[in-house]
Scaffold this motif. Structure first.
Motif, PDB file in Angstrom:
ATOM      1  N   VAL A   1     -18.518  34.046  98.264  1.00  0.00           N
ATOM      2  CA  VAL A   1     -19.380  34.390  97.132  1.00  0.00           C
ATOM      3  C   VAL A   1     -19.226  33.361  96.021  1.00  0.00           C
ATOM      4  O   VAL A   1     -20.210  32.914  95.415  1.00  0.00           O
ATOM      5  N   ASP A   2     -17.995  32.952  95.740  1.00  0.00           N
ATOM      6  CA  ASP A   2     -17.758  31.923  94.719  1.00  0.00           C
ATOM      7  C   ASP A   2     -18.469  30.626  95.077  1.00  0.00           C
ATOM      8  O   ASP A   2     -19.103  29.986  94.223  1.00  0.00           O
ATOM      9  N   ILE A   3     -18.384  30.232  96.350  1.00  0.00           N
ATOM     10  CA  ILE A   3     -19.039  29.007  96.803  1.00  0.00           C
ATOM     11  C   ILE A   3     -20.540  29.095  96.587  1.00  0.00           C
ATOM     12  O   ILE A   3     -21.168  28.176  96.036  1.00  0.00           O
ATOM     13  N   ALA A   4     -21.146  30.198  97.025  1.00  0.00           N
ATOM     14  CA  ALA A   4     -22.590  30.370  96.880  1.00  0.00           C
ATOM     15  C   ALA A   4     -23.004  30.351  95.409  1.00  0.00           C
ATOM     16  O   ALA A   4     -24.007  29.729  95.032  1.00  0.00           O
TER      17      ALA A   4
ATOM     18  N   SER B   1     -18.364  52.140 101.937  1.00  0.00           N
ATOM     19  CA  SER B   1     -17.131  52.840 102.301  1.00  0.00           C
ATOM     20  C   SER B   1     -15.878  52.086 101.883  1.00  0.00           C
ATOM     21  O   SER B   1     -14.808  52.688 101.752  1.00  0.00           O
ATOM     22  N   LEU B   2     -15.983  50.766 101.678  1.00  0.00           N
ATOM     23  CA  LEU B   2     -14.817  49.952 101.348  1.00  0.00           C
ATOM     24  C   LEU B   2     -14.800  49.519  99.889  1.00  0.00           C
ATOM     25  O   LEU B   2     -13.967  48.698  99.495  1.00  0.00           O
ATOM     26  N   LEU B   3     -15.694  50.062  99.102  1.00  0.00           N
ATOM     27  CA  LEU B   3     -15.708  49.741  97.675  1.00  0.00           C
ATOM     28  C   LEU B   3     -14.439  50.260  97.020  1.00  0.00           C
ATOM     29  O   LEU B   3     -14.000  51.376  97.273  1.00  0.00           O
ATOM     30  N   LYS B   4     -13.868  49.449  96.150  1.00  0.00           N
ATOM     31  CA  LYS B   4     -12.693  49.878  95.393  1.00  0.00           C
ATOM     32  C   LYS B   4     -12.706  49.187  94.035  1.00  0.00           C
ATOM     33  O   LYS B   4     -13.426  48.204  93.834  1.00  0.00           O
TER      34      LYS B   4
ATOM     35  N   SER C   1     -14.275  45.041  89.811  1.00  0.00           N
ATOM     36  CA  SER C   1     -13.911  44.291  88.616  1.00  0.00           C
ATOM     37  C   SER C   1     -13.892  42.781  88.843  1.00  0.00           C
ATOM     38  O   SER C   1     -13.978  42.008  87.894  1.00  0.00           O
ATOM     39  N   ASN C   2     -13.806  42.335  90.109  1.00  0.00           N
ATOM     40  CA  ASN C   2     -13.743  40.904  90.399  1.00  0.00           C
ATOM     41  C   ASN C   2     -14.986  40.393  91.116  1.00  0.00           C
ATOM     42  O   ASN C   2     -15.765  39.631  90.560  1.00  0.00           O
ATOM     43  N   LEU C   3     -15.174  40.828  92.349  1.00  0.00           N
ATOM     44  CA  LEU C   3     -16.257  40.316  93.184  1.00  0.00           C
ATOM     45  C   LEU C   3     -17.625  40.498  92.543  1.00  0.00           C
ATOM     46  O   LEU C   3     -18.443  39.573  92.495  1.00  0.00           O
ATOM     47  N   PHE C   4     -17.903  41.682  92.028  1.00  0.00           N
ATOM     48  CA  PHE C   4     -19.258  41.992  91.589  1.00  0.00           C
ATOM     49  C   PHE C   4     -19.629  41.405  90.234  1.00  0.00           C
ATOM     50  O   PHE C   4     -20.754  41.579  89.775  1.00  0.00           O
TER      51      PHE C   4
ATOM     52  N   ASN D   1     -22.715  50.991  87.999  1.00  0.00           N
ATOM     53  CA  ASN D   1     -23.739  51.120  86.961  1.00  0.00           C
ATOM     54  C   ASN D   1     -23.253  50.641  85.594  1.00  0.00           C
ATOM     55  O   ASN D   1     -24.058  50.430  84.685  1.00  0.00           O
ATOM     56  N   LYS D   2     -21.954  50.452  85.445  1.00  0.00           N
ATOM     57  CA  LYS D   2     -21.410  49.939  84.190  1.00  0.00           C
ATOM     58  C   LYS D   2     -21.525  48.416  84.112  1.00  0.00           C
ATOM     59  O   LYS D   2     -21.336  47.830  83.047  1.00  0.00           O
ATOM     60  N   LEU D   3     -21.810  47.778  85.258  1.00  0.00           N
ATOM     61  CA  LEU D   3     -21.945  46.329  85.311  1.00  0.00           C
ATOM     62  C   LEU D   3     -23.405  45.930  85.116  1.00  0.00           C
ATOM     63  O   LEU D   3     -24.315  46.739  85.309  1.00  0.00           O
ATOM     64  N   PRO D   4     -23.651  44.668  84.765  1.00  0.00           N
ATOM     65  CA  PRO D   4     -25.040  44.224  84.562  1.00  0.00           C
ATOM     66  C   PRO D   4     -25.834  44.067  85.856  1.00  0.00           C
ATOM     67  O   PRO D   4     -27.055  43.880  85.803  1.00  0.00           O
TER      68      PRO D   4
END
Length: 281
Positions: A81-84, A98-101, A106-109, A150-153
């Motif tokens: 994702v960083d590369i893209a 199912s694997l959201l945490k 806080s980082n990836l998204f 929903n708290k993220l942009p």
């Protein structure tokens, strides 16, 4: 091509922790997981750079949508994702949720403009029939994580595949509570073997049940709407499309071997259908 914005779906892996029988992502790679391109981040970078250079000549912006299988199973996902992102793509992702945490949110998204979550039912029994569960347990935390997203942009999209098990379900109350920016409703593809197909009338029943009840943008895609209207890259780094009878796929040669231009010429892409799908974005 006369479109200003392009969406490319990069299916990183065929692996998934669910076992939905109708899953679009059936590539026949069951014994070749170790050859999936994401295992070599440098190769992914070279491919994504070449794809971006080719399409950037014709498009104002390019969104790279990471899909699967389940992309959150990919160990190198954050690096990719960083590369893209730094190449210049707008980045989105589609996941079963199912694997959201919290650490991912806080980082990836932070670099992702849209998160798509696949939800085919809000009924545990129905999800179990479809195959949307792990170790016999349905995912009961999806609402909690959607509230965090929903708290993220980033925008929220929900994808639903209408099939034999859910076509009579009224999902409108829960969809309205989650309040996605878009809700995409697909008719299950007749991939063989397929025991949960539906008729056009059943699909239309589901659409009509929800269209006036849901206070969000609803996009419905029948089988013909999807055929040749997506630009897709498979886990081995090839462009691919549904075959005319929807019983398999047509593949290009590998992008890293042939280059984006030559590989893309080996599949059919219908820009009119693409425009019709994304006209409201």
């Amino acid at each position: 091509m006369d479109m200003r914005n392009l969406v490319i779906n990069y299916h990183l892996t065929e692996r998934c922790n669910y076992s939905c029988e109708f899953c679009f992502a059936k590539y026949g790679l069951e014994e070749k997981f170790n050859t999936e391109l994401h295992r070599n981040v440098d190769s992914v970078k070279l491919m994504l750079e070449d794809v971006f250079r080719y399409f950037r000549k014709s498009f104002k912006s390019i969104r790279l949508n990471f899909a699967g299988g389940e992309p959150l199973l990919v160990a190198n996902l954050i690096d990719i994702v960083d590369i893209a992102f730094y190449i210049g793509y707008e980045v989105s992702i589609i996941t079963n949720g199912s694997l959201l945490k919290a650490s991912l949110i806080s980082n990836l998204f932070q670099k992702i403009s849209m998160v798509g979550i696949s939800i085919d039912s809000f009924n545990s029994e129905t999800n179990h029939k479809i195959g949307r569960y792990t170790k016999n347990k349905p995912n009961n935390n999806i609402r909690q994580f959607i509230e965090e997203l929903n708290k993220l942009p980033c925008k929220l999209k929900i994808n639903t595949v209408v099939n034999r098990h859910n076509w009579q379900e009224d999902m409108s109350i829960s969809i309205n509570e989650l309040n996605p920016d878009r809700w995409k409703i697909f008719k299950v593809l007749p991939i063989q073997p397929n025991t949960i197909g539906i008729t056009d009338e059943q699909y239309q029943y589901f659409i009509e049940t929800h269209y006036k009840k849901v206070g969000t943008l609803v996009f419905a895609e029948n089988n013909d709407d999807m055929r040749e209207s997506y630009i897709m890259i498979d886990p081995l780094g090839r462009f691919y499309q549904n075959s005319e009878n929807d019983k398999g796929y047509i593949y290009s040669e590998r992008i890293l071997e042939q280059g984006t231009e030559k590989a893309f010429e080996q599949i059919v892409f219908d820009k009119i259908k693409f425009n019709q799908r994304y006209i409201s974005l």
